[in-house]
Structure formats: structure tokens, C-alpha cells
Write a protein that holds these residues in place. Sequence first.
Motif, mmCIF file in Angstrom:
data_model
loop_
_atom_site.group_PDB
_atom_site.id
_atom_site.type_symbol
_atom_site.label_atom_id
_atom_site.label_comp_id
_atom_site.label_asym_id
_atom_site.label_seq_id
_atom_site.Cartn_x
_atom_site.Cartn_y
_atom_site.Cartn_z
ATOM 1 N N TYR A 1 -1.725 -30.361 4.596
ATOM 2 C CA TYR A 1 -2.893 -30.456 3.751
ATOM 3 C C TYR A 1 -2.612 -29.329 2.741
ATOM 4 C CZ TYR A 1 -7.092 -32.154 1.532
ATOM 5 O OH TYR A 1 -7.899 -32.661 0.357
ATOM 6 N N ALA A 2 -2.505 -28.000 3.386
ATOM 7 C CA ALA A 2 -2.246 -26.937 2.501
ATOM 8 C C ALA A 2 -0.936 -27.150 1.607
ATOM 9 C CB ALA A 2 -2.018 -25.459 3.313
ATOM 10 N N PHE A 3 -0.047 -27.454 2.326
ATOM 11 C CA PHE A 3 1.227 -27.802 1.435
ATOM 12 C C PHE A 3 1.155 -28.723 0.288
ATOM 13 C CE2 PHE A 3 5.818 -29.431 1.590
ATOM 14 C CZ PHE A 3 6.292 -28.409 0.842
ATOM 15 N N LYS A 4 0.626 -29.917 0.591
ATOM 16 C CA LYS A 4 0.288 -30.702 -0.370
ATOM 17 C C LYS A 4 -0.556 -30.006 -1.522
ATOM 18 C CE LYS A 4 -1.335 -35.614 -0.659
ATOM 19 N NZ LYS A 4 -1.915 -36.836 -0.114
ATOM 20 N N ALA A 5 -1.635 -29.563 -1.025
ATOM 21 C CA ALA A 5 -2.632 -29.184 -2.192
ATOM 22 C C ALA A 5 -1.825 -27.961 -3.076
ATOM 23 C CB ALA A 5 -3.686 -28.376 -1.396
ATOM 24 N N ALA A 6 -0.805 -27.249 -2.360
ATOM 25 C CA ALA A 6 -0.057 -26.154 -3.232
ATOM 26 C C ALA A 6 0.707 -26.976 -4.194
ATOM 27 C CB ALA A 6 0.528 -25.490 -2.286
ATOM 28 N N GLY A 7 1.591 -28.009 -3.757
ATOM 29 C CA GLY A 7 2.216 -29.064 -4.848
ATOM 30 C C GLY A 7 1.333 -29.487 -5.759
ATOM 31 N N GLU A 8 0.220 -30.044 -5.566
ATOM 32 C CA GLU A 8 -0.450 -30.893 -6.712
ATOM 33 C C GLU A 8 -1.205 -29.666 -7.548
ATOM 34 O OE1 GLU A 8 -3.875 -32.580 -4.417
ATOM 35 O OE2 GLU A 8 -2.579 -34.455 -3.818
ATOM 36 N N ILE A 9 -1.555 -28.430 -7.223
ATOM 37 C CA ILE A 9 -1.927 -27.511 -8.339
ATOM 38 C C ILE A 9 -0.806 -26.941 -9.017
ATOM 39 C CG2 ILE A 9 -1.698 -25.412 -6.901
ATOM 40 C CD1 ILE A 9 -4.846 -26.216 -9.233
ATOM 41 N N ALA A 10 0.375 -26.797 -8.502
ATOM 42 C CA ALA A 10 1.406 -26.481 -9.079
ATOM 43 C C ALA A 10 1.850 -27.375 -10.244
ATOM 44 C CB ALA A 10 2.737 -26.073 -8.233
ATOM 45 N N ILE B 1 -16.187 -17.787 11.249
ATOM 46 C CA ILE B 1 -14.937 -17.680 12.199
ATOM 47 C C ILE B 1 -15.235 -19.160 13.421
ATOM 48 C CG2 ILE B 1 -14.049 -16.522 14.447
ATOM 49 C CD1 ILE B 1 -15.140 -13.743 12.721
ATOM 50 N N ALA B 2 -16.477 -19.271 13.560
ATOM 51 C CA ALA B 2 -16.584 -20.237 14.723
ATOM 52 C C ALA B 2 -16.504 -21.647 14.084
ATOM 53 C CB ALA B 2 -18.144 -20.109 15.429
ATOM 54 N N LYS B 3 -16.778 -21.805 12.812
ATOM 55 C CA LYS B 3 -16.652 -22.944 12.234
ATOM 56 C C LYS B 3 -15.119 -22.978 11.990
ATOM 57 C CE LYS B 3 -21.098 -23.635 10.139
ATOM 58 N NZ LYS B 3 -21.334 -25.070 10.419
ATOM 59 N N ASP B 4 -14.482 -22.329 11.680
ATOM 60 C CA ASP B 4 -13.000 -22.366 11.255
ATOM 61 C C ASP B 4 -12.277 -22.887 12.589
ATOM 62 O OD1 ASP B 4 -13.183 -21.700 8.583
ATOM 63 O OD2 ASP B 4 -12.244 -19.669 9.133
ATOM 64 N N ALA B 5 -12.806 -22.075 13.699
ATOM 65 C CA ALA B 5 -11.942 -22.549 15.084
ATOM 66 C C ALA B 5 -12.399 -23.991 15.560
ATOM 67 C CB ALA B 5 -12.725 -21.640 16.181
ATOM 68 N N ALA B 6 -13.830 -24.471 15.329
ATOM 69 C CA ALA B 6 -14.142 -25.883 15.649
ATOM 70 C C ALA B 6 -13.136 -26.669 14.612
ATOM 71 C CB ALA B 6 -15.732 -25.741 15.076
ATOM 72 N N SER B 7 -13.149 -26.493 13.401
ATOM 73 C CA SER B 7 -12.330 -27.612 12.689
ATOM 74 C C SER B 7 -10.925 -27.629 12.954
ATOM 75 C CB SER B 7 -12.517 -26.970 11.104
ATOM 76 O OG SER B 7 -13.779 -26.897 10.629
ATOM 77 N N THR C 1 -15.492 -10.323 4.617
ATOM 78 C CA THR C 1 -15.314 -11.403 5.040
ATOM 79 C C THR C 1 -13.426 -11.399 4.957
ATOM 80 O OG1 THR C 1 -15.050 -13.968 5.460
ATOM 81 C CG2 THR C 1 -15.373 -12.642 2.856
ATOM 82 N N ASN C 2 -12.932 -12.063 6.110
ATOM 83 C CA ASN C 2 -11.601 -12.344 6.044
ATOM 84 C C ASN C 2 -11.289 -13.831 5.630
ATOM 85 O OD1 ASN C 2 -9.150 -13.114 7.987
ATOM 86 N ND2 ASN C 2 -8.885 -10.863 7.197
ATOM 87 N N ASP C 3 -12.439 -14.704 5.434
ATOM 88 C CA ASP C 3 -12.419 -16.152 5.151
ATOM 89 C C ASP C 3 -12.009 -16.352 3.654
ATOM 90 O OD1 ASP C 3 -12.749 -18.659 6.205
ATOM 91 O OD2 ASP C 3 -14.536 -18.792 5.001
ATOM 92 N N GLY C 4 -10.932 -17.078 3.735
ATOM 93 C CA GLY C 4 -10.322 -17.273 2.294
ATOM 94 C C GLY C 4 -11.106 -18.090 1.418
ATOM 95 N N VAL C 5 -11.739 -19.186 1.668
ATOM 96 C CA VAL C 5 -12.466 -20.130 1.307
ATOM 97 C C VAL C 5 -13.760 -19.307 0.522
ATOM 98 C CG1 VAL C 5 -13.739 -21.315 2.779
ATOM 99 C CG2 VAL C 5 -13.281 -22.451 0.603
ATOM 100 N N ILE D 1 -10.329 -30.603 5.744
ATOM 101 C CA ILE D 1 -9.883 -29.963 6.827
ATOM 102 C C ILE D 1 -10.670 -28.881 7.628
ATOM 103 C CG2 ILE D 1 -7.894 -28.929 8.022
ATOM 104 C CD1 ILE D 1 -7.272 -31.904 7.085
ATOM 105 N N GLY D 2 -11.129 -28.219 6.796
ATOM 106 C CA GLY D 2 -12.076 -26.743 7.351
ATOM 107 C C GLY D 2 -11.243 -25.449 7.427
ATOM 108 N N ASP D 3 -9.934 -25.533 7.263
ATOM 109 C CA ASP D 3 -9.130 -24.435 7.551
ATOM 110 C C ASP D 3 -7.918 -24.479 6.561
ATOM 111 O OD1 ASP D 3 -8.649 -21.928 8.734
ATOM 112 O OD2 ASP D 3 -7.627 -22.844 10.313
#
Length: 522
Positions: free
Chosen positions: A487-496, A374-380, A57-61, A88-90
Amino acid sequence: MSLKQQASTGAEVDERMAALVTNANAIRAIASAVEGTLGPKGLDTMLVDKFGEVVITNDGVTILTMMEANHPAARMLINIAKAQQEEIGDGTTTATVMAGAMVGAGVEQVARGVPVARVIEGIRAGVKRGLEVMLQRARPVTDLDDPLIYQVALVAGRGHDDIAALVVQAARMIGREKLLDRAFRFSDTVMAEEGADNQVFMGVIVNKEPMNRQMPRELTDVSVLVIDDALEPEEIEEEALATEAGFARYMELQNQFRNNVQKIIDLQVGLVLVDRGVHDVAEEMLTDAGIMVIQRVANKELRRVAEHTGARMIKRTGLKKDLEQIKQCLGRCRRVFHDEKLEQVWIQDGNGKPMATVLVGAATAEVVGERERIAKDAASAIQAAVKGGVVPGGGALELAVAREVEKVRASMRGMTAYGVDCVVEALKRPLAQIAANAGFNPLEKIGDVMAAQVETGNDALAVDCDTGQVADMYELGVVDPVLVKTYAFKAAGEIAEAILRIDTIIKKREDREVNPKQVTDL
């Protein structure tokens, strides 16, 4: 201070730094596991379990949730990625890469002597300003015929034209209003099947077959009954059956059940979907009447069928009502079809809310899962774009935001500015990794892009991964939903922040069950 006190203080600091460094290393290890997949030139990852089963897979999650990770800090990061996927789904790979960079930069600052509290303060200020800038840069998408919608699907769908086209077609069938519904997840309408043809249709798929082969294979202009319960007689305790009154009650319930099933036949229902099991008597009566019955349907599918056909889900006790009242609970659809090859039932053109299904075909069983992801990522991504608008991808937005966040540094007093530097470093990381995965020098490309953005005033500039030249991401069609970015940026700040706040790691004691006899003896 005596030498002994100094040595004690030094040991404390070393112990706290050891905890921080250990956690940071775990975060960086997780980030390194997915960073190679980022961008159009990102590669796949192979996951192998102890039985030799392989997932490519190429899917991060997918990588994060399936990889073996025992370190608590690593699990924290994986949980953040799961939360992003759920909301968010992606964007999970971007969130993970930025979190790794932010934590790494934070540890370096602490090692230099910057107090953790000041680093966290600076991270908070930088993230807050960065989120504001990201939202300001968003370009709204008000029309599903906007070409940007297709580009969003293509980028999130990792360049698969056929999947992007399917998902966009489904989005247009569903409509903007439905996509804006907070309770609706567009990605839930996607499924992949080995040997199926790519198609989109107005309707839903139930991943079950009719109860027996004597039931009809296809129905048209169908009344639909959805039972959120078992289609069985009400139960009576075995002890009660031993009494005359209990047996009489049992026979009464059996007769009542037959009458209830007869009501379904009298109403000329064509399709019955049941949450749990169906009694043999009901199966026989409904089969003889030419009614298709599907039992043990997943609750999610049951709800989707009810919503699409306009049916109201009822319990088995609801069948005690008179015919007119039950009739009000029926839904309707134009066609019901049993696909024996795929072992599914298709329910098409319902009278309720529009509900499109995206069926993605796959040549072999090995690629079914990946094509569905892949299709679910595109839909999200499409749903997120409709909700919040789009921004340039390829790391262009993050680099533009980094320049704005750097301006916050000038207004910071004391060592808090070093925390802002951590945010700037994290914002540069996506473009650097995309360039590295494409085979270019990341430092050189970051310098080229930053200079070009400042010179032209165009924040959409980044690197064309095919040529290595600076290019406008909007012109190349490289766009991302702003909600994925924020959401990705906020999540990165929270985990840091969460990782940097940990300065001691203590093993919990195991809670052992106390033997009641031992308590009595005490």
C-alpha cells in the motif's frame, strides 16, 4: 524559428518547470519532516501549537496530520498518508519517504529533458512490477501462535515489549476469523488511560458513567438493552397542546412512555445503553429498579456493545412491542463494572461475538496519546499480517524489489526507462534512511546489502542498526506486513504521478454569494 518565438517557448518551459519544482519541493519538505523517525533508531518529533501545547511523537501520520501545511501539493501527500492510515493503519512514514524520493527523481529526469509522459509511463511499469514481486515474497501467517505475529507487533510497536504482548494476547482472544473480517478494525479495540494498568479482557469499554450515583456500581449475569435513540416520550408540537385533543394526546403519550419503561423493568434488564438523552421519569423509574443506565453513548461504542453482548439495537418505538418481542432484542454479559477512577463502564464476557479490549496504561497525561498510537499501530500491523502475510523489514524487501524492477528497464524502449529509474531510486530510500538514522553511511550500506543479497540469494538481508553489519531480518525478528509495504509503495507511485502531471498552477477565483436584490436590479 525566430528569436522571439524561441524566447516565448523557453519562457513556457521555464514556467512549467517552475510549477513542477515548486510542487516537488513541497513534497520533499513534507518527507523530510518525517524521515528522521524511520527505523529503530529514528527520533521523535515535537509539534507545538500557538498556545504552547506540545505533542511528542514518532508516528508519521500524526506528524503529517498535525503539522501546518498550506501548499496544495503538500496537502495531497498528507491526504495520501491519511488514506493509508485509514486502510492499513501503518506504513505512512515509508509511503511519504518513498513518494518524496520518487517525485524528486522524476523532476531531475524532466529537467534533463525527459518528457513527463515517458517518466510517468516508466513509473507505472516499475510500480506494477514492484507490487508483483512484493506479493511473491510474502510469507503467510496462518497461526496466531506463530512467533512472527509477536515480532510484527514489536516492530510496529517501536520496540515496546509490554504493548506488543498485550496486542498479541488480544489477537488470540479475538481469533483469526474476526481479524479477517473486512468490517472489523482491530485498532479500534485499543485505548490508553492515565493511571490504568496494562491489561486485556474479553469485553468492551464504554467511556461514560452511569447517570447517577444511586445506580449500581457492579452487576453480574446481566441482560443488556441497547437503544439507538433517545429514551424519551414522543414529542408533540406546542401548538397542538393548546387544543383539548392535543393535550389529551400528550397525556396519552406520557402514559404510554411510562408503560414502555415499565416493560424494561419487567424484563429484569440490568444495563440500558442509550444513544441520546434519557427523560427524568425514565431515570427515576430505572434507578428505583436497580438498573444501570448510560446515556449519550458514542454510536461506535453502542455498536460494539450490541455485537459483543448479542443485543439487537432498537429505537424508542421498539418498546411498544410486547414483552416477548423486546426480549428477543436483549443481549447478555457475565459482568458489568463501573470504574469510578477511570470514569468508564466495563462490559465483560458477552454472549455475542468475541471482542477483546486492550487497555494500555500510561504514567502521565503527556504520554497517553503516544502509547495509544503505538498500540494501535501494533494492532493494525497484526491484522494486516494475518490478512496478507509478512516480509522482511529494515528496507530489505524494497532493495530486493529494486533489483527486480531494474530488470524491467532493459525491456523498455526510448526514454520510458528513465521513469523506471525513479521507482528504483524510491525503493532504495527506506534502507538508506534507516541506515542514516542509525548513524551509518547510507550509500555504503546500500552497496553492502545489495552485494550480499546477490551473493547469497537471500532477499531478507539488510543492516543491523545496532552493529552496522549485514544481517538476516527474519533472524533478527524484523518483519513487516506485506500489505503495509504494497500500500505504501502504491501510494508513493500515485502521488508521484499526480505531482508530475501538474505543469501549471492557477489560483481559483473566489465564489462570491450573489445578492438576490442585485439580480433583480439587473
